[in-house]
Design a protein around this motif. Structure first.
Motif, PDB file in Angstrom:
ATOM      1  N   ARG A  53     116.476  35.178 -21.583  1.00 19.68           N
ATOM      2  CA  ARG A  53     115.686  35.502 -20.406  1.00 19.68           C
ATOM      3  C   ARG A  53     115.117  34.228 -19.712  1.00 19.68           C
ATOM      4  NH1 ARG A  53     113.642  38.775 -24.700  1.00 19.68           N
ATOM      5  NH2 ARG A  53     111.676  37.232 -24.815  1.00 19.68           N
ATOM      6  N   LEU A  54     116.014  33.207 -19.767  1.00 20.33           N
ATOM      7  CA  LEU A  54     115.601  31.958 -19.184  1.00 20.33           C
ATOM      8  C   LEU A  54     115.604  32.389 -17.525  1.00 20.33           C
ATOM      9  CD1 LEU A  54     117.500  29.465 -21.069  1.00 20.33           C
ATOM     10  CD2 LEU A  54     115.121  29.750 -21.092  1.00 20.33           C
ATOM     11  N   PRO A  55     114.730  31.758 -16.734  1.00 20.24           N
ATOM     12  CA  PRO A  55     114.709  31.718 -15.411  1.00 20.24           C
ATOM     13  C   PRO A  55     115.783  30.919 -14.919  1.00 20.24           C
ATOM     14  CG  PRO A  55     113.180  30.288 -16.379  1.00 20.24           C
ATOM     15  CD  PRO A  55     113.561  30.912 -17.504  1.00 20.24           C
ATOM     16  N   ASP A  56     116.449  31.023 -13.767  1.00 17.19           N
ATOM     17  CA  ASP A  56     117.583  30.278 -13.098  1.00 17.19           C
ATOM     18  C   ASP A  56     117.039  28.943 -12.798  1.00 17.19           C
ATOM     19  OD1 ASP A  56     119.031  32.570 -13.079  1.00 17.19           O
ATOM     20  OD2 ASP A  56     118.578  32.920 -10.868  1.00 17.19           O
ATOM     21  N   THR A  57     115.825  28.780 -12.923  1.00 16.39           N
ATOM     22  CA  THR A  57     115.437  27.009 -12.549  1.00 16.39           C
ATOM     23  C   THR A  57     115.396  26.307 -14.084  1.00 16.39           C
ATOM     24  OG1 THR A  57     113.047  27.824 -13.003  1.00 16.39           O
ATOM     25  CG2 THR A  57     114.000  27.790 -10.593  1.00 16.39           C
ATOM     26  N   ASP A  58     115.699  26.947 -15.156  1.00 19.33           N
ATOM     27  CA  ASP A  58     115.782  26.209 -16.451  1.00 19.33           C
ATOM     28  C   ASP A  58     116.856  25.714 -16.351  1.00 19.33           C
ATOM     29  OD1 ASP A  58     116.098  25.767 -19.189  1.00 19.33           O
ATOM     30  OD2 ASP A  58     114.346  26.810 -19.692  1.00 19.33           O
ATOM     31  N   PRO A  59     116.993  24.310 -16.901  1.00 13.45           N
ATOM     32  CA  PRO A  59     118.211  23.240 -16.884  1.00 13.45           C
ATOM     33  C   PRO A  59     118.920  23.750 -17.909  1.00 13.45           C
ATOM     34  CG  PRO A  59     115.987  22.069 -17.724  1.00 13.45           C
ATOM     35  CD  PRO A  59     115.604  23.487 -17.291  1.00 13.45           C
ATOM     36  N   ARG A  60     118.693  24.536 -18.898  1.00  9.50           N
ATOM     37  CA  ARG A  60     119.422  24.881 -20.085  1.00  9.50           C
ATOM     38  C   ARG A  60     120.283  26.197 -19.422  1.00  9.50           C
ATOM     39  NH1 ARG A  60     115.288  26.612 -24.520  1.00  9.50           N
ATOM     40  NH2 ARG A  60     114.315  27.104 -22.675  1.00  9.50           N
ATOM     41  N   LYS A  61     120.158  26.632 -18.424  1.00 14.10           N
ATOM     42  CA  LYS A  61     120.774  27.914 -18.049  1.00 14.10           C
ATOM     43  C   LYS A  61     122.129  27.927 -17.879  1.00 14.10           C
ATOM     44  CE  LYS A  61     120.073  32.148 -16.290  1.00 14.10           C
ATOM     45  NZ  LYS A  61     119.264  33.185 -16.890  1.00 14.10           N
ATOM     46  N   PRO A  62     122.617  26.928 -17.159  1.00 13.81           N
ATOM     47  CA  PRO A  62     124.079  26.736 -17.280  1.00 13.81           C
ATOM     48  C   PRO A  62     124.981  26.944 -18.486  1.00 13.81           C
ATOM     49  CG  PRO A  62     123.158  25.222 -15.674  1.00 13.81           C
ATOM     50  CD  PRO A  62     122.055  25.955 -16.317  1.00 13.81           C
ATOM     51  N   MET A  63     124.226  26.103 -19.681  1.00 19.42           N
ATOM     52  CA  MET A  63     124.869  26.017 -20.846  1.00 19.42           C
ATOM     53  C   MET A  63     124.645  27.393 -21.718  1.00 19.42           C
ATOM     54  SD  MET A  63     126.684  23.878 -22.561  1.00 19.42           S
ATOM     55  CE  MET A  63     126.402  22.280 -21.961  1.00 19.42           C
ATOM     56  N   VAL A  64     123.455  28.010 -21.438  1.00 24.32           N
ATOM     57  CA  VAL A  64     123.319  29.240 -21.959  1.00 24.32           C
ATOM     58  C   VAL A  64     124.408  30.323 -21.569  1.00 24.32           C
ATOM     59  CG1 VAL A  64     122.077  31.276 -22.078  1.00 24.32           C
ATOM     60  CG2 VAL A  64     120.797  29.089 -22.373  1.00 24.32           C
ATOM     61  N   MET A  65     124.891  30.223 -20.084  1.00 20.77           N
ATOM     62  CA  MET A  65     125.674  31.048 -19.694  1.00 20.77           C
ATOM     63  C   MET A  65     127.134  31.003 -20.288  1.00 20.77           C
ATOM     64  SD  MET A  65     123.874  33.413 -17.745  1.00 20.77           S
ATOM     65  CE  MET A  65     125.347  33.970 -16.878  1.00 20.77           C
ATOM     66  N   ALA A  66     127.340  29.385 -20.491  1.00 20.14           N
ATOM     67  CA  ALA A  66     128.592  29.326 -20.997  1.00 20.14           C
ATOM     68  C   ALA A  66     128.641  29.661 -22.476  1.00 20.14           C
ATOM     69  CB  ALA A  66     128.730  27.594 -21.050  1.00 20.14           C
ATOM     70  N   TYR A  67     127.602  29.559 -23.256  1.00 19.46           N
ATOM     71  CA  TYR A  67     127.603  30.189 -24.478  1.00 19.46           C
ATOM     72  C   TYR A  67     127.832  31.642 -24.699  1.00 19.46           C
ATOM     73  CZ  TYR A  67     125.241  31.250 -28.930  1.00 19.46           C
ATOM     74  OH  TYR A  67     125.008  31.615 -30.195  1.00 19.46           O
ATOM     75  N   LEU A  68     127.194  32.291 -23.564  1.00 20.24           N
ATOM     76  CA  LEU A  68     127.228  33.869 -23.650  1.00 20.24           C
ATOM     77  C   LEU A  68     128.749  34.223 -23.315  1.00 20.24           C
ATOM     78  CD1 LEU A  68     123.933  34.945 -21.911  1.00 20.24           C
ATOM     79  CD2 LEU A  68     124.636  34.977 -24.410  1.00 20.24           C
ATOM     80  N   TRP A  69     129.234  33.396 -22.373  1.00 18.28           N
ATOM     81  CA  TRP A  69     130.707  33.873 -21.766  1.00 18.28           C
ATOM     82  C   TRP A  69     131.711  33.483 -23.072  1.00 18.28           C
ATOM     83  CZ3 TRP A  69     134.184  29.947 -19.601  1.00 18.28           C
ATOM     84  CH2 TRP A  69     135.377  30.434 -19.044  1.00 18.28           C
ATOM     85  N   LEU A  70     131.461  32.373 -23.692  1.00 15.45           N
ATOM     86  CA  LEU A  70     132.392  32.200 -24.672  1.00 15.45           C
ATOM     87  C   LEU A  70     132.375  32.920 -25.847  1.00 15.45           C
ATOM     88  CD1 LEU A  70     131.728  28.128 -25.291  1.00 15.45           C
ATOM     89  CD2 LEU A  70     133.692  29.363 -24.278  1.00 15.45           C
ATOM     90  N   GLY A  71     131.047  33.565 -25.980  1.00 15.86           N
ATOM     91  CA  GLY A  71     131.037  34.680 -27.120  1.00 15.86           C
ATOM     92  C   GLY A  71     131.751  35.834 -26.761  1.00 15.86           C
ATOM     93  N   ALA A  72     131.619  36.163 -25.234  1.00 15.81           N
ATOM     94  CA  ALA A  72     132.452  37.219 -25.077  1.00 15.81           C
ATOM     95  C   ALA A  72     133.841  37.276 -25.051  1.00 15.81           C
ATOM     96  CB  ALA A  72     131.909  37.772 -23.402  1.00 15.81           C
ATOM     97  N   LEU A  73     134.255  36.085 -24.532  1.00 16.12           N
ATOM     98  CA  LEU A  73     135.824  35.694 -24.642  1.00 16.12           C
ATOM     99  C   LEU A  73     136.292  35.905 -26.106  1.00 16.12           C
ATOM    100  CD1 LEU A  73     136.487  32.515 -22.400  1.00 16.12           C
ATOM    101  CD2 LEU A  73     137.489  35.104 -22.146  1.00 16.12           C
ATOM    102  N   GLN A  74     135.422  35.417 -26.884  1.00 13.07           N
ATOM    103  CA  GLN A  74     135.852  35.386 -28.558  1.00 13.07           C
ATOM    104  C   GLN A  74     135.831  36.956 -28.978  1.00 13.07           C
ATOM    105  OE1 GLN A  74     133.042  33.291 -30.995  1.00 13.07           O
ATOM    106  NE2 GLN A  74     134.299  33.010 -32.550  1.00 13.07           N
ATOM    107  N   GLU A  75     134.730  37.538 -28.557  1.00 16.85           N
ATOM    108  CA  GLU A  75     134.850  38.930 -28.899  1.00 16.85           C
ATOM    109  C   GLU A  75     136.036  39.869 -28.450  1.00 16.85           C
ATOM    110  OE1 GLU A  75     132.064  42.894 -28.692  1.00 16.85           O
ATOM    111  OE2 GLU A  75     131.235  40.899 -28.131  1.00 16.85           O
ATOM    112  N   THR A  76     136.417  39.522 -27.288  1.00 17.44           N
ATOM    113  CA  THR A  76     137.751  40.399 -26.619  1.00 17.44           C
ATOM    114  C   THR A  76     138.986  39.998 -27.406  1.00 17.44           C
ATOM    115  OG1 THR A  76     137.785  39.034 -24.849  1.00 17.44           O
ATOM    116  CG2 THR A  76     136.353  40.798 -24.504  1.00 17.44           C
ATOM    117  N   LEU A  77     139.062  38.411 -27.784  1.00 20.78           N
ATOM    118  CA  LEU A  77     140.282  37.920 -28.409  1.00 20.78           C
ATOM    119  C   LEU A  77     140.418  38.703 -29.537  1.00 20.78           C
ATOM    120  CD1 LEU A  77     142.731  36.516 -28.270  1.00 20.78           C
ATOM    121  CD2 LEU A  77     141.243  34.076 -28.875  1.00 20.78           C
ATOM    122  N   VAL A  78     139.157  38.852 -30.545  1.00 22.88           N
ATOM    123  CA  VAL A  78     139.282  39.531 -31.923  1.00 22.88           C
ATOM    124  C   VAL A  78     139.819  40.717 -31.531  1.00 22.88           C
ATOM    125  CG1 VAL A  78     138.110  40.335 -33.616  1.00 22.88           C
ATOM    126  CG2 VAL A  78     137.575  37.877 -32.898  1.00 22.88           C
TER     127      VAL A  78
END
Length: 203
Positions: free
Chosen positions: A173-198
């Motif tokens: 639930r990080l706000p868009d202004t949080d500097p961690r937001k891009p890395m969080v989005m990458a983390y979630l995206w990689l997880g989705a890729l990994q799940e669909t590959l499995v």
């Protein structure tokens, strides 16, 4: 296929990636290679067979992300004590195990990350810069391992907790202004890729 892996004949998988996704995946894989470090190559005149039997480190890495990629085999913060053995004995067992396994583990993780980079570099982008990444079965397994390594690394940097992993934590639930937001989005995206590959590799 866009955004998620689908099975292909012969036990492989394919996914459509746009130009930005290709660039992000490649950059993350290169950063993972830099984190793991180069392999030991024999010096001039050195017996290459000797390098195969070289002992690795006996202590855990000081970098928290590397320590997550190469955890202690016995005991430690993420592993309960086994068989009631004293902590000192577990440390000695972990140290001995690490000396004879970490070099091979690092080599395997490097090989997997190199596979990610090479398969991305081999793509033939369309006019809009996107491409369809098609992987063999062996390449899929390398991708799965590297995606997992990337998520472990990013998760460590973000200090992801069990609560966050469950999808209920404040990390999601990080706000868009949080500097961690891009890395969080990458983390979630990689997880989705990994799940669909499995899912694509399931019989």
């Amino acid at each position: 296929m866009a955004g998620h892996f689908e099975a292909t004949p012969g036990g492989g998988a394919a996914v459509a990636l746009d130009e930005v996704e290709i660039s992000i995946l490649r950059s993350l894989a290169v950063q993972l290679l830099e984190l793991i470090g180069p392999g030991d190559t024999p010096a001039d005149g050195e017996d290459p067979l000797a390098a195969l039997f070289a002992e690795g480190p006996s202590k855990p890495p000081s970098d928290p992300a590397l320590a997550r990629l190469f955890p202690d085999a016995y005991g430690g913060p993420d592993r309960p004590a086994e068989g009631g053995k004293p902590e000192e004995e577990l440390r000695e067992l972990s140290s001995e195990f690490r000396r004879f396994t970490e070099n091979d583990l690092r080599s395997g993780k490097r090989d997997d990350a190199v596979t990610v980079v090479r398969t991305l570099d081999a793509l033939s982008p369309t006019r809009d810069g996107g491409a369809v990444l098609t992987l063999t079965g062996d390449e899929c397994r390398s991708w799965l391992r590297s995606l997992n390594d990337l998520r472990l690394t990013i998760g460590t940097r973000l200090e992801v907790s069990d609560e966050d992993e469950g999808g209920e934590g404040s990390l999601y639930r990080l706000p868009d202004t949080d500097p961690r937001k891009p890395m969080v989005m990458a983390y979630l995206w990689l997880g989705a890729l990994q799940e669909t590959l499995v899912d694509a590799l399931m019989p």
